[in-house]
Design an enzyme around this catalytic site. Structure first.
Site, PDB file in Angstrom:
ATOM      1  N   THR B  93       0.856  -1.183   0.000  1.00  0.00           N
ATOM      2  CA  THR B  93       0.000   0.000   0.000  1.00  0.00           C
ATOM      3  C   THR B  93       0.890   1.230   0.000  1.00  0.00           C
ATOM      4  OG1 THR B  93      -1.724  -1.179   1.209  1.00  0.00           O
ATOM      5  CG2 THR B  93      -1.798   1.230   1.289  1.00  0.00           C
ATOM      6  N   LYS B 169      -6.872   1.532  -3.489  1.00  0.00           N
ATOM      7  CA  LYS B 169      -6.529   0.890  -2.226  1.00  0.00           C
ATOM      8  C   LYS B 169      -6.629   1.890  -1.076  1.00  0.00           C
ATOM      9  CE  LYS B 169      -5.048  -2.326   0.623  1.00  0.00           C
ATOM     10  NZ  LYS B 169      -3.737  -2.932   0.757  1.00  0.00           N
ATOM     11  N   LYS B 237       0.334   3.604   9.454  1.00  0.00           N
ATOM     12  CA  LYS B 237       0.959   3.616   8.130  1.00  0.00           C
ATOM     13  C   LYS B 237      -0.087   3.858   7.031  1.00  0.00           C
ATOM     14  CE  LYS B 237       1.987  -0.411   6.128  1.00  0.00           C
ATOM     15  NZ  LYS B 237       1.402  -0.316   4.776  1.00  0.00           N
TER      16      LYS B 237
END
Lengths: 295, 295
Positions: B93, B169, B237
């Site tokens: 990602t 995503k 994150k």
């Protein structure tokens, strides 16, 4: 066949009254809006008046706690028109503490009280297929049984006194309200990245990011159709109840509080009467993003 | 049968390497953790070394952008070991801008690059049933085709260059991350009201408040099982990437920012290596609420 009063004939109460009529009950409706009342009388219902026969069941589908209190126990309240041992089914989203107070008032009049918030939207209300998050004494469930059967296809029995029904509804509204606001942020982000929103819906629908609300509301944004199925204005009220309950429990809910702030900002921006998917407009406009427009 | 490098053999990469082996490919795995590597070699894979034959496809399943950059194009990077015209499938990602930079670097080496973030969790990775949100040139899709077939049951084809895959995503992670944090607030509120959490799951599952994450993660809280399927530490994150993308687009995302702050607080409180459902502990502890405990 029971005599049933239905107080409040808005988008939910209307369909519930018609469902009760279809099940063969003698329904007396009440709403300050004569047009709403006319729809019920045109389907075989009656206007509720002071001369109406005493009811077995009173279904109260008003907007909030104040209206519930007034409709049931105010100077012109209808609770005293029920038969002795009759049952009140109270459907507004309210705080559990308030539901407990209402139950005590009902019991003081020799009545049963079911704390019975509803879920499912106006279409399922019209079809007699609501979900009801209910709590109350076994006698309250017994008294409400025929009415519940006519209005709902799912009855969650959550406890033996008022309170848990409203608490469960608050938990559901927390999730639903946050999920709609999250949808708004997700569609705004997707727009900022040049993604096609219909494609985003296709992908999210089968991904870990999906929610019932995303699948239900994202099409409104994609179609630029903000006809209110459920209004922005519902959320300052319902998430306000959630944060009020949480405050009493000294429980900080930062995400819920942020969503509440967003809905209040949307209402302040003049979006209050639009479909709640319009929260996306508030978020997108802050970055000058263009959402789909009605063509 | 292709020669495929798999870089990163963690919870996702491990299953993907095994899926590629099952499909008959010649798989060379790389991971600094020898135990992880041993699982792949025990199933017929090989250890990737500088003497390994040149690959048709490189599947990169590392943690973040820095690791992706290093694994592909660092001094010891593996991109230069691909056959001319080979294809990189990059699954971490990352921000769309970063994916675009990596595509340019790959193309400068005569390679194809597929921006291919994955979704579905480690169980589906092991079963070769991931969802892949992919974008890239038609040649990149062609080059990656056999590998994708072995690893995924759903391939969303989102555009003809790197960027849209990673953007999609990010949209999914925004929703997923906010939904888990919302679940935490909902379960804490339910606990404060004395509701049984297993009952709450039953009700929410069939109500408007449900989400994929709620149905997947609430059982972890109910069972007091915080074994990490996906860790709290993922979210600072991933939501950090979301807010970084949004900042670049000058798009405020208050709900996402609040969820990010909550995950950072959870990590600071020592919950980083627990399952992400442990966000509920952070919220409940702030009000001294008792969640279910392992018995």
């Amino acid at each position: 066949m029971s005599i049933i009063y239905t107080i409040g004939l808005g988008s939910m109460g209307q369909g519930m009254a018609l469902s009760l009529l279809r099940a063969g009950h003698e329904v007396y409706g009440f709403d300050p809006d004569n047009e709403r009342l006319a729809k019920v009388t045109a389907s075989g219902g009656h206007a509720l008046t002071r001369k109406t026969p005493a009811a077995d069941v009173l279904v109260c589908v008003v907007l909030n706690a104040t209206q519930t209190q007034d409709a049931l126990f105010g100077d012109d309240g209808w609770a005293k028109h029920l038969k002795s041992g009759g049952t009140i089914v109270s459907c507004a989203t309210v705080a559990p503490d308030f539901a407990i107070q209402m139950e005590a008032k009902a019991q003081a009049l020799g009545l049963h009280y079911l704390d019975a918030p509803i879920s499912g939207g106006s279409v399922r209300a019209a079809d007699g297929q609501l979900s009801i998050m209910a709590s109350g004494t076994p006698a309250a469930f017994d008294g409400a049984d025929k009415a519940l059967m006519a209005m709902a296809d799912t009855i969650h029995r959550l406890g033996d006194q008022a309170g848990p029904g409203s608490a469960m509804k608050a938990v559901n509204q927390l999730l639903a309200g946050v999920h709609i606001a999250a949808m708004g942020e997700a569609l705004a982000l997707a727009t900022s990245q040049g993604l096609d929103l219909a494609r985003v819906l296709d992908v999210i629908r089968v991904s870990a990011g999906t929610s019932w609300m995303f699948e239900n509301r994202a099409p409104h944004v994609i179609d630029a159709d903000y006809t209110p199925r459920s209004m922005i204005n519902i959320w300052p009220k319902d998430l306000g109840i959630v944060t009020q309950i949480a405050d009493t429990a000294k429980l900080p809910l930062p995400l819920t509080q942020t969503a509440l702030d967003q809905y209040r900002a949307a209402a302040d921006a003049g979006l209050g009467l639009e479909d709640d998917a319009a929260i996306t407009k508030l978020i997108a406009s802050s970055a000058g993003l263009r959402l789909p427009v009605d063509t």
